[in-house]
Design a protein around this motif. Structure first.
Motif, PDB file in Angstrom:
ATOM      1  N   PHE A   1     -12.382   2.008  13.787  1.00 60.34           N
ATOM      2  CA  PHE A   1     -13.174   2.137  12.559  1.00 60.34           C
ATOM      3  C   PHE A   1     -13.099   0.850  11.749  1.00 60.34           C
ATOM      4  CE2 PHE A   1     -13.685   3.025   8.062  1.00 60.34           C
ATOM      5  CZ  PHE A   1     -14.873   3.732   8.041  1.00 60.34           C
ATOM      6  N   ILE A   2     -11.902   0.296  11.647  1.00 58.49           N
ATOM      7  CA  ILE A   2     -11.708  -0.939  10.878  1.00 58.49           C
ATOM      8  C   ILE A   2     -12.497  -2.082  11.514  1.00 58.49           C
ATOM      9  CG2 ILE A   2      -9.995  -2.651  10.163  1.00 58.49           C
ATOM     10  CD1 ILE A   2      -8.011  -0.198   9.939  1.00 58.49           C
ATOM     11  N   ALA A   3     -12.442  -2.200  12.840  1.00 57.46           N
ATOM     12  CA  ALA A   3     -13.192  -3.257  13.536  1.00 57.46           C
ATOM     13  C   ALA A   3     -14.693  -3.090  13.300  1.00 57.46           C
ATOM     14  CB  ALA A   3     -12.877  -3.228  15.031  1.00 57.46           C
TER      15      ALA A   3
ATOM     16  N   ASP B   1      -5.976  24.510   4.193  1.00 55.14           N
ATOM     17  CA  ASP B   1      -7.021  25.200   4.943  1.00 55.14           C
ATOM     18  C   ASP B   1      -7.713  24.234   5.911  1.00 55.14           C
ATOM     19  OD1 ASP B   1      -8.982  23.751   3.573  1.00 55.14           O
ATOM     20  OD2 ASP B   1      -9.824  25.470   2.534  1.00 55.14           O
ATOM     21  N   ILE B   2      -8.582  24.777   6.731  1.00 53.76           N
ATOM     22  CA  ILE B   2      -9.196  23.992   7.797  1.00 53.76           C
ATOM     23  C   ILE B   2     -10.061  22.843   7.265  1.00 53.76           C
ATOM     24  CG2 ILE B   2     -11.261  25.403   8.127  1.00 53.76           C
ATOM     25  CD1 ILE B   2     -10.631  25.034  11.219  1.00 53.76           C
ATOM     26  N   MET B   3     -10.717  23.032   6.130  1.00 53.28           N
ATOM     27  CA  MET B   3     -11.550  21.963   5.569  1.00 53.28           C
ATOM     28  C   MET B   3     -10.672  20.828   5.034  1.00 53.28           C
ATOM     29  SD  MET B   3     -14.387  22.942   6.518  1.00 53.28           S
ATOM     30  CE  MET B   3     -15.410  21.676   5.849  1.00 53.28           C
TER      31      MET B   3
ATOM     32  N   LEU C   1      -8.260  14.542   8.811  1.00 51.98           N
ATOM     33  CA  LEU C   1      -8.703  13.933  10.071  1.00 51.98           C
ATOM     34  C   LEU C   1      -9.668  12.779   9.783  1.00 51.98           C
ATOM     35  CD1 LEU C   1      -8.778  13.908  13.163  1.00 51.98           C
ATOM     36  CD2 LEU C   1     -10.592  15.635  13.039  1.00 51.98           C
ATOM     37  N   GLY C   2     -10.562  12.975   8.821  1.00 49.32           N
ATOM     38  CA  GLY C   2     -11.486  11.911   8.422  1.00 49.32           C
ATOM     39  C   GLY C   2     -10.736  10.697   7.888  1.00 49.32           C
ATOM     40  N   LYS C   3      -9.702  10.935   7.105  1.00 46.10           N
ATOM     41  CA  LYS C   3      -8.879   9.831   6.591  1.00 46.10           C
ATOM     42  C   LYS C   3      -8.187   9.099   7.736  1.00 46.10           C
ATOM     43  CE  LYS C   3      -7.997  12.071   2.153  1.00 46.10           C
ATOM     44  NZ  LYS C   3      -6.980  12.757   1.327  1.00 46.10           N
ATOM     45  N   ALA C   4      -7.687   9.854   8.702  1.00 46.53           N
ATOM     46  CA  ALA C   4      -7.024   9.236   9.860  1.00 46.53           C
ATOM     47  C   ALA C   4      -8.021   8.410  10.664  1.00 46.53           C
ATOM     48  CB  ALA C   4      -6.385  10.318  10.735  1.00 46.53           C
ATOM     49  N   LEU C   5      -9.230   8.926  10.817  1.00 49.79           N
ATOM     50  CA  LEU C   5     -10.282   8.185  11.518  1.00 49.79           C
ATOM     51  C   LEU C   5     -10.521   6.839  10.837  1.00 49.79           C
ATOM     52  CD1 LEU C   5     -12.713   7.913  13.499  1.00 49.79           C
ATOM     53  CD2 LEU C   5     -14.060   9.138  11.779  1.00 49.79           C
TER      54      LEU C   5
ATOM     55  N   VAL D   1     -15.426   8.985  18.141  1.00 51.39           N
ATOM     56  CA  VAL D   1     -15.954  10.150  17.431  1.00 51.39           C
ATOM     57  C   VAL D   1     -16.464  11.193  18.430  1.00 51.39           C
ATOM     58  CG1 VAL D   1     -17.760  10.948  15.834  1.00 51.39           C
ATOM     59  CG2 VAL D   1     -16.446   8.871  15.322  1.00 51.39           C
ATOM     60  N   SER D   2     -17.118  10.747  19.475  1.00 55.70           N
ATOM     61  CA  SER D   2     -17.600  11.668  20.507  1.00 55.70           C
ATOM     62  C   SER D   2     -16.434  12.412  21.163  1.00 55.70           C
ATOM     63  CB  SER D   2     -18.397  10.910  21.573  1.00 55.70           C
ATOM     64  OG  SER D   2     -18.775  11.764  22.626  1.00 55.70           O
ATOM     65  N   ASN D   3     -15.372  11.691  21.458  1.00 54.86           N
ATOM     66  CA  ASN D   3     -14.190  12.338  22.058  1.00 54.86           C
ATOM     67  C   ASN D   3     -13.578  13.351  21.099  1.00 54.86           C
ATOM     68  OD1 ASN D   3     -14.515  10.852  24.379  1.00 54.86           O
ATOM     69  ND2 ASN D   3     -12.907   9.380  23.898  1.00 54.86           N
ATOM     70  N   MET D   4     -13.532  13.001  19.814  1.00 55.98           N
ATOM     71  CA  MET D   4     -13.015  13.934  18.814  1.00 55.98           C
ATOM     72  C   MET D   4     -13.871  15.194  18.776  1.00 55.98           C
ATOM     73  SD  MET D   4     -12.194  11.109  15.835  1.00 55.98           S
ATOM     74  CE  MET D   4     -11.782  12.281  14.539  1.00 55.98           C
TER      75      MET D   4
END
Length: 135
Positions: free
Chosen positions: A20-22, A2-4, A10-14, A98-101
């Motif tokens: 994010f790592i930097a 489902d979408i959630m 997506l959060g994991k990919a971020l 994050v803004s672009n996402m």
């Protein structure tokens, strides 16, 4: 899925993204820098003291000026710290990602094609009231 669940993916990919790592590494370096943390704490104390002095029933302009001068000096010291410079750059890069996402998700929610919608070069309207953060 489902979408959630997809959103969590997506959060994991971020969190696997280099930006994010930097950011995480730069934040950790700042947190571990005792002198930098003392300077940040000093800045916060001065900020509070300045606010208190300015809102006093009978403000002491000499005290206010002295606190303001010291506050600015400590701020400059914090912002010139090499670790803070790296952190600030990493934070800005992550915020832009994050803004672009968020912009893509918003465009899709407004009916645009997810495969072809484009993020505008600048979304600045000049009004801070509608601002999603500087780029």
């Amino acid at each position: 899925m489902d979408i959630m669940e997809m959103t969590r993916e997506l959060g994991k990919a971020l969190q696997q993204d280099d930006r994010f790592i930097a950011y995480t590494l730069a934040k950790q370096a700042n947190d571990e820098d005792k002198e930098l943390q003392e300077d940040i704490a000093r800045f916060e104390d001065l900020r509070i003291n300045l606010g208190t002095a300015m809102s006093a029933e009978e403000p002491d302009s000499d005290s206010i000026k002295e606190l303001d001068t010291e506050l600015k000096a400590v701020y400059q010291k914090v912002m010139k710290n090499p670790k803070m410079i790296v952190y600030t750059g990493a934070q800005q890069a992550l915020e832009k990602l994050v803004s672009n996402m968020q912009q893509i998700i918003s465009m899709c929610a407004n009916g645009e094609d997810p495969d072809t919608c484009q993020i505008p070069e600048s979304s600045c309207t000049g009004s801070c009231a509608t601002c999603g953060g500087c780029h």
